[in-house]
Design a protein around this motif. Structure first.
Motif, mmCIF file in Angstrom:
data_model
loop_
_atom_site.group_PDB
_atom_site.id
_atom_site.type_symbol
_atom_site.label_atom_id
_atom_site.label_comp_id
_atom_site.label_asym_id
_atom_site.label_seq_id
_atom_site.Cartn_x
_atom_site.Cartn_y
_atom_site.Cartn_z
ATOM 1 N N ARG A 1 0.829 -1.207 0.000
ATOM 2 C CA ARG A 1 0.000 0.000 0.000
ATOM 3 C C ARG A 1 0.865 1.259 0.000
ATOM 4 O O ARG A 1 0.457 2.300 -0.515
ATOM 5 C CB ARG A 1 -0.918 0.025 1.217
ATOM 6 N N ALA A 2 2.058 1.174 0.592
ATOM 7 C CA ALA A 2 2.960 2.329 0.628
ATOM 8 C C ALA A 2 3.423 2.702 -0.776
ATOM 9 O O ALA A 2 3.492 3.886 -1.126
ATOM 10 C CB ALA A 2 4.159 2.030 1.521
ATOM 11 N N SER A 3 3.729 1.701 -1.594
ATOM 12 C CA SER A 3 4.152 1.974 -2.981
ATOM 13 C C SER A 3 3.024 2.626 -3.768
ATOM 14 O O SER A 3 3.245 3.582 -4.529
ATOM 15 C CB SER A 3 4.569 0.677 -3.676
ATOM 16 N N LEU A 4 1.812 2.107 -3.573
ATOM 17 C CA LEU A 4 0.658 2.683 -4.263
ATOM 18 C C LEU A 4 0.420 4.121 -3.810
ATOM 19 O O LEU A 4 0.090 5.002 -4.617
ATOM 20 C CB LEU A 4 -0.592 1.836 -4.008
ATOM 21 N N ALA A 5 0.583 4.374 -2.512
ATOM 22 C CA ALA A 5 0.372 5.719 -1.976
ATOM 23 C C ALA A 5 1.432 6.683 -2.494
ATOM 24 O O ALA A 5 1.133 7.838 -2.816
ATOM 25 C CB ALA A 5 0.379 5.680 -0.451
ATOM 26 N N LEU A 6 2.696 6.232 -2.572
ATOM 27 C CA LEU A 6 3.748 7.084 -3.124
ATOM 28 C C LEU A 6 3.432 7.475 -4.567
ATOM 29 O O LEU A 6 3.644 8.621 -4.969
ATOM 30 C CB LEU A 6 5.099 6.362 -3.068
ATOM 31 N N ASP A 7 2.917 6.517 -5.321
ATOM 32 C CA ASP A 7 2.580 6.796 -6.723
ATOM 33 C C ASP A 7 1.427 7.797 -6.815
ATOM 34 O O ASP A 7 1.519 8.797 -7.539
ATOM 35 C CB ASP A 7 2.208 5.489 -7.424
ATOM 36 N N LYS A 8 0.345 7.547 -6.075
ATOM 37 C CA LYS A 8 -0.819 8.442 -6.126
ATOM 38 C C LYS A 8 -0.457 9.854 -5.658
ATOM 39 O O LYS A 8 -0.777 10.852 -6.321
ATOM 40 C CB LYS A 8 -1.953 7.899 -5.259
ATOM 41 N N CYS A 9 0.198 9.926 -4.510
ATOM 42 C CA CYS A 9 0.521 11.240 -3.932
ATOM 43 C C CYS A 9 1.602 11.945 -4.730
ATOM 44 O O CYS A 9 1.580 13.177 -4.851
ATOM 45 C CB CYS A 9 0.952 11.075 -2.477
ATOM 46 N N GLY A 10 2.553 11.185 -5.256
ATOM 47 C CA GLY A 10 3.598 11.798 -6.077
ATOM 48 C C GLY A 10 3.042 12.427 -7.338
ATOM 49 O O GLY A 10 3.411 13.553 -7.706
ATOM 50 N N ARG A 11 2.125 11.728 -8.003
ATOM 51 C CA ARG A 11 1.511 12.290 -9.212
ATOM 52 C C ARG A 11 0.641 13.496 -8.882
ATOM 53 O O ARG A 11 0.602 14.472 -9.627
ATOM 54 C CB ARG A 11 0.712 11.212 -9.948
ATOM 55 N N THR A 12 -0.060 13.428 -7.757
ATOM 56 C CA THR A 12 -0.890 14.565 -7.343
ATOM 57 C C THR A 12 -0.029 15.771 -7.002
ATOM 58 O O THR A 12 -0.354 16.914 -7.365
ATOM 59 C CB THR A 12 -1.758 14.184 -6.126
ATOM 60 N N HIS A 13 1.080 15.544 -6.317
ATOM 61 C CA HIS A 13 2.016 16.622 -5.970
ATOM 62 C C HIS A 13 2.550 17.280 -7.238
ATOM 63 O O HIS A 13 2.674 18.518 -7.317
ATOM 64 C CB HIS A 13 3.161 16.060 -5.118
ATOM 65 N N ALA A 14 2.868 16.465 -8.250
ATOM 66 C CA ALA A 14 3.364 17.002 -9.520
ATOM 67 C C ALA A 14 2.289 17.832 -10.222
ATOM 68 O O ALA A 14 2.567 18.917 -10.756
ATOM 69 C CB ALA A 14 3.819 15.857 -10.422
ATOM 70 N N TRP A 15 1.050 17.343 -10.205
ATOM 71 C CA TRP A 15 -0.050 18.067 -10.856
ATOM 72 C C TRP A 15 -0.279 19.416 -10.183
ATOM 73 O O TRP A 15 -0.469 20.430 -10.864
ATOM 74 C CB TRP A 15 -1.319 17.223 -10.800
ATOM 75 N N LEU A 16 -0.249 19.442 -8.868
ATOM 76 C CA LEU A 16 -0.448 20.699 -8.146
ATOM 77 C C LEU A 16 0.680 21.687 -8.450
ATOM 78 O O LEU A 16 0.481 22.904 -8.398
ATOM 79 C CB LEU A 16 -0.521 20.441 -6.638
ATOM 80 N N ALA A 17 1.868 21.153 -8.767
ATOM 81 C CA ALA A 17 3.002 22.014 -9.118
ATOM 82 C C ALA A 17 2.962 22.445 -10.578
ATOM 83 O O ALA A 17 3.820 23.223 -11.016
ATOM 84 C CB ALA A 17 4.315 21.292 -8.827
ATOM 85 N N GLY A 18 1.985 21.949 -11.346
ATOM 86 C CA GLY A 18 1.827 22.359 -12.735
ATOM 87 C C GLY A 18 2.652 21.565 -13.723
ATOM 88 O O GLY A 18 2.896 22.015 -14.845
ATOM 89 N N ARG A 19 3.095 20.358 -13.343
ATOM 90 C CA ARG A 19 3.893 19.531 -14.243
ATOM 91 C C ARG A 19 3.108 18.306 -14.706
ATOM 92 O O ARG A 19 2.187 17.880 -14.011
ATOM 93 C CB ARG A 19 5.182 19.084 -13.541
ATOM 94 N N ASP A 20 3.508 17.779 -15.858
ATOM 95 C CA ASP A 20 2.833 16.581 -16.360
ATOM 96 C C ASP A 20 3.691 15.330 -16.181
ATOM 97 O O ASP A 20 3.474 14.310 -16.817
ATOM 98 C CB ASP A 20 2.456 16.742 -17.838
#
Length: 334
Positions: A269-288
């Motif tokens: 679950r930690a790997s899945l959470a890193l992926d979800k949160c990492g992509r969300t963090h990138a989106w909030l920063a304006g990156r694709d």
């Protein structure tokens, strides 16, 4: 996507700005709340009393087109007080049992002091979080498409509490710690609350309804989630996330300190959470695309509640934050 402004991003930025007006000095809490909302996860928030835990979730619900409910967890709470129950109704010659939904049936749920309720109640809440449904009297009732739980716990009062087992802690997407704000921000908090109290009294005296901007629609959240799903994570980033989690399971390969500190590693679950949160963090920063800094930024929140520390680490006063910091130093991006 870089350089392009989407309607969903503008609306989420507006939501963040509005929350910032209501909460002073807790910028990271706002960011983590938004990440939890957009990543479709649930948060465990830990902090001393009076640090705006409840205010933060209320600010989110107030500015979003969402139904909000608050559950105060107490030792005498029953599972049905959370999920709802079957109630007997009789009208004339007709009698039937009808399901009366509990407070868990809302879009945004504040579970206040979750560690004050016994295990059965905690399990009822966590089942709803995980399965997005509850079963009462053999009937399954599904939660709304927009559903988020923010559970809080107080770190200093342990009398009459029931600490969450590690396996249940794992179901939270992130574990967010709230600390005291700087003095300058606390001065702003004083001014903000004073202004709100004066405004409330004026409204009461004039009997007028103060105008508030329209709430951010739920569609903005769903549109943002679709965009986040398209955020690119390279093979190197995916391997980096998996390596970070795997290092918690074989700490001896990453240094003597980690081997002494970590007894139980993180689950998948930690790997899945890193992926979800990492992509969300990138989106909030304006990156694709996901950058290594996105992973490092959210790693403490994703991992701190998923690590089982040894008695030796606890005796030395080693915190989960220190362990995650050492992990980030030792695990390289390949």
């Amino acid at each position: 996507m870089v350089g392009q402004v989407t309607d969903a991003r503008e609306q989420i930025k507006d939501l963040s700005t509005r929350m910032g007006h209501a909460i002073i000095g807790q910028r990271e809490v706002i960011d983590r709340l938004l990440i939890g909302l957009l990543a479709n996860g649930n948060l465990l928030v830990e902090g001393l009393p009076g640090l705006a835990k409840t205010r933060a979730i209320k600010a989110l619900a107030h500015n979003l087109e969402a139904k909000f409910s608050r559950i105060q967890f107490t030792p005498d709470l029953l599972p049905s007080d959370v999920t709802g129950t079957e109630v007997y109704h009789q009208s004339g010659d007709k009698a039937e049992f009808r399901f009366e939904p509990g407070p868990i049936f809302a879009n945004i749920v504040l579970a206040d002091e979750i560690n004050r309720a016994p295990a059965k109640v905690q399990a009822a809440l966590l089942e709803a979080m995980e399965e997005r449904q509850v079963t009462v009297a053999g009937n399954t009732h599904t939660m709304e498409p927009l559903f988020m739980v923010m559970a809080t716990q107080n770190p200093i009062e342990q009398e009459g509490t029931y600490p969450l087992p590690e396996a249940q802690m794992d179901r939270f997407l992130m574990h967010v710690l709230i600390t005291y704000p700087p003095v300058e921000d606390e001065v702003e908090v004083i001014r903000l609350v004073r202004g709100e109290e004066i405004a409330a009294m004026e409204v009461q005296q004039t009997k007028t309804v103060s105008e508030t901007p329209s709430a951010i629609p739920q569609d903005a959240v769903f549109a943002a989630r679709r965009e986040i799903g398209a955020i690119h994570a390279s093979e190197a980033i995916e391997r980096y996330m998996a390596d970070l989690v795997n290092a918690t399971r074989i700490p001896s390969k990453f240094g003597e300190d980690l081997a002494r500190w970590i007894e139980i590693g993180a689950s998948p679950r930690a790997s899945l959470a890193l992926d979800k949160c990492g992509r969300t963090h990138a989106w909030l920063a304006g990156r694709d695309y996901v950058d290594p800094e996105d992973v490092r930024a959210i790693a403490p929140d994703v991992l701190r509640h998923r690590l089982g520390l040894t008695f030796e680490a606890q005796g030395e006063g080693v915190t989960p934050n220190k362990v995650v910091s050492e992990l980030l130093k030792q695990v390289a991006l390949t």
